[in-house]
Write an enzyme that holds these catalytic residues in place. Structure first.
Site, short mmCIF file in Angstrom:
data_model
loop_
_atom_site.label_atom_id
_atom_site.label_comp_id
_atom_site.label_asym_id
_atom_site.label_seq_id
_atom_site.Cartn_x
_atom_site.Cartn_y
_atom_site.Cartn_z
N CYS A 1 0.87 -1.18 0.00
CA CYS A 1 0.00 0.00 0.00
C CYS A 1 0.90 1.23 0.00
O CYS A 1 2.10 1.12 -0.25
CB CYS A 1 -0.95 -0.02 1.19
SG CYS A 1 -0.13 0.06 2.78
N LYS A 2 0.36 2.38 0.30
CA LYS A 2 1.14 3.61 0.23
C LYS A 2 2.19 3.70 1.33
O LYS A 2 3.35 3.94 1.08
CB LYS A 2 0.20 4.81 0.28
CG LYS A 2 0.88 6.13 0.00
CD LYS A 2 -0.12 7.24 -0.14
CE LYS A 2 0.57 8.54 -0.52
NZ LYS A 2 -0.39 9.62 -0.74
#
Length: 140
Positions: A99-100
């Site tokens: 994810c980020k």
């Protein structure tokens, strides 16, 4: 102000003790859950190169197109339940969820684990850490 803090501690030892107990329990839980099934960028690279790990990027398409790990599959977290069947072919391989910042990947990794993916990992620090480690990023 420090005097008021000491006075509060002296007047409410049970409350302060309960707070400290909850704080310690929370810290233990967080450190154990963070290390469970989490891999660093270098460990992820080894899994990709040696065991043909599948990288699943759960960011939205716009972020994915701005830069992602080479060979990563984009399955946004919001679409995971409907697109989980796409991963059935690679159930026997390690899966690295990205994810980020590495925070929402844990939720997806847990869902994959419940769905029978025994070797699902999350990338510590997410794409932010991957880029901070100066590892290659592909843009579409």
């Amino acid at each position: 102000m420090i005097d008021q803090l000491f006075e509060f501690v002296m007047n409410h030892p049970l409350l302060v003790g309960a707070f400290l107990l909850v704080l310690v329990a929370w810290l233990i839980y967080e450190t154990r859950s963070a290390s469970t099934h989490a891999v660093t960028s270098s460990q992820a690279t080894q899994l990709i190169n040696r065991e043909d790990a599948v990288v699943v990027d759960v960011r939205e398409s716009k972020e994915f197109k701005a830069g992602h790990i080479a060979g990563a599959r984009n399955i946004p977290q919001s679409n995971l339940d409907t697109r989980m069947k796409e991963l059935d072919k690679v159930k026997d391989k390690p899966i690295i969820v990205v994810c980020k910042h590495g925070q929402s990947a844990g939720t997806v990794q847990a869902k994959l684990g419940k769905a029978g993916f025994e070797r699902a990992y999350k990338l510590k620090g997410g794409m932010a850490q991957w880029q901070a480690d100066s590892l290659p990023v592909v843009k579409k």
